[in-house]
Design a protein around this motif. Structure first.
Motif, PDB file in Angstrom:
ATOM      1  N   TYR A 113       0.844  -1.196   0.000  1.00 23.77           N
ATOM      2  CA  TYR A 113       0.000   0.000   0.000  1.00 23.77           C
ATOM      3  C   TYR A 113       0.879   1.246   0.000  1.00 23.77           C
ATOM      4  N   TYR A 176     -11.106   7.256   0.146  1.00 24.50           N
ATOM      5  CA  TYR A 176     -10.987   6.050  -0.688  1.00 24.50           C
ATOM      6  C   TYR A 176     -11.219   6.385  -2.158  1.00 24.50           C
ATOM      7  N   GLU A 181      -5.730   3.805  -0.181  1.00 27.78           N
ATOM      8  CA  GLU A 181      -5.923   2.353  -0.248  1.00 27.78           C
ATOM      9  C   GLU A 181      -6.176   1.719   1.117  1.00 27.78           C
ATOM     10  N   CYS A 182      -5.611   2.322   2.157  1.00 25.97           N
ATOM     11  CA  CYS A 182      -5.676   1.733   3.492  1.00 25.97           C
ATOM     12  C   CYS A 182      -5.710   2.848   4.528  1.00 25.97           C
ATOM     13  N   ALA A 198     -14.865   1.381   3.664  1.00 24.84           N
ATOM     14  CA  ALA A 198     -13.936   0.430   3.049  1.00 24.84           C
ATOM     15  C   ALA A 198     -14.694  -0.695   2.351  1.00 24.84           C
ATOM     16  N   ASP A 202     -14.418  -1.333  -1.559  1.00 23.93           N
ATOM     17  CA  ASP A 202     -13.570  -2.519  -1.733  1.00 23.93           C
ATOM     18  C   ASP A 202     -12.108  -2.193  -1.425  1.00 23.93           C
ATOM     19  N   LYS A 203     -11.910  -1.470  -0.322  1.00 24.24           N
ATOM     20  CA  LYS A 203     -10.570  -1.123   0.146  1.00 24.24           C
ATOM     21  C   LYS A 203     -10.366  -1.745   1.531  1.00 24.24           C
ATOM     22  N   THR A 218     -12.697  -6.110   5.889  1.00 20.21           N
ATOM     23  CA  THR A 218     -11.787  -5.075   5.398  1.00 20.21           C
ATOM     24  C   THR A 218     -10.620  -4.827   6.352  1.00 20.21           C
TER      25      THR A 218
END
Length: 312
Positions: A113, A176, A181-182, A198, A202-203, A218
């Motif tokens: 990430y 996001y 990403e995170c 998230a 879809d993160k 997640t």
């Protein structure tokens, strides 16, 4: 949650009664009322987690000299800008959150990430230390991987509350959507808002304080304090007539006070072997993680690789 689990485990194993008293609201009066009820209910030891109990415990330690108190992440204070005053019936436990944050930041960058986020609740010392360590860990991993300056970025903010709210969810969703990403969510209910965002995007995200992997798919890992074990140990000391009252202790890696839950983490690249190596270096002092930042300058980390963007 972690404090209660440690208390309940000790009570269950030793056939001792225990009860959870929840303050009706986040105020000094409500917290003190809950303490009053616990004392009237016969409690010999009362565990209070968090900075909200600073002033209530300051009052309670004198009001109830025969009751023992364990306060987590705080010390008894009379008021703002006052020095802590810890009487013999109070044990104040702090944690080296910066070390847990460091491990989480290092793991996130190792996993691949590059666009990270730190979403803290209120800028209290424990939250600041988590964020400060997170940035340092990300920076260390980036350097070890030979990344160039600016390859890793961290959006960094305090939302000003510890709530699961539409506003916090919207902020996380925006991050996001902008490419983060995170996100390391460090603020109680704030984490629930980040989890929902998230899931929709879809993160992934990083939990805090306890292992939050069961709350959402997640959650790739959690920057944890060993809350349960430290409460268990404090109760054990009390019942062995060796209660460590009248002082503050800070639990770090050298006492296994912080960790990542490697058995439930969803890592694909960051290995147990690397974790053990880093943890050993935290234990022996080879890796030193700074934590001496104020709320106004919580990201003043001298980084060479990671770019930190403060979001007001």
């Amino acid at each position: 949650q972690g404090s209660w689990e440690g208390l309940k485990k000790y009570a269950d194993e030793n056939d001792i009664t225990c009860k959870y008293y929840k303050p009706s609201e986040k105020s000094d009066k409500a917290c003190l009322t809950a303490i009053d009820l616990a004392v009237k209910g016969g409690a010999k030891v009362i565990v209070t987690p968090g900075f909200l109990f600073e002033r209530p415990i300051f009052e309670a330690q004198t009001k109830y000299p025969d009751t023992k108190f364990v306060i987590i992440d705080a010390a008894p204070v009379e008021g703002e800008n006052k020095a802590p005053e810890i009487k013999e019936n109070v044990l104040s436990i702090f944690y080296a959150e910066e070390q847990a944050g460091y491990l989480a930041g290092y793991a996130a960058v190792t996993e691949g990430y590059r666009n990270l986020g730190f979403m803290g609740g209120i800028a209290v010392p424990a939250v600041i230390r988590y964020g400060y360590g997170f940035v340092q860990g990300a920076d260390a991993a980036a350097k070890d991987l030979g990344l160039a300056a600016g390859d890793v970025s961290v959006k960094y903010t305090y939302v000003g509350n510890f709530d699961a709210s539409p506003e916090n969810n919207a902020k996380a969703a925006a991050w996001y959507n902008e490419g983060t990403e995170c996100i390391f969510a460090c603020g109680g209910g704030v984490g629930n808002s980040v989890m929902k965002a998230a899931e929709t995007a879809d993160k992934v995200m990083i939990g805090v304080d306890v292992d939050q992997s069961v709350e959402s798919e997640t959650v790739i890992t959690s920057a944890m304090k060993n809350l349960g074990d430290s409460i268990y140990g404090a109760l054990e000391d009390y019942y062995n007539d060796s209660f460590q009252g009248g002082k503050t202790v800070t639990l770090d890696a050298s006492q296994d006070g912080v960790k990542l839950p490697m058995e439930t983490s969803k890592f694909k690249v960051f290995t147990q072997e690397k974790y053990d190596e880093l943890y050993a270096q935290l234990k022996d002092g080879t890796i030193k993680v700074g934590n001496d930042q104020t709320a106004e300058d919580a990201t003043g980390v001298p980084t060479e690789v990671v770019k930190v963007e403060l979001i007001k």
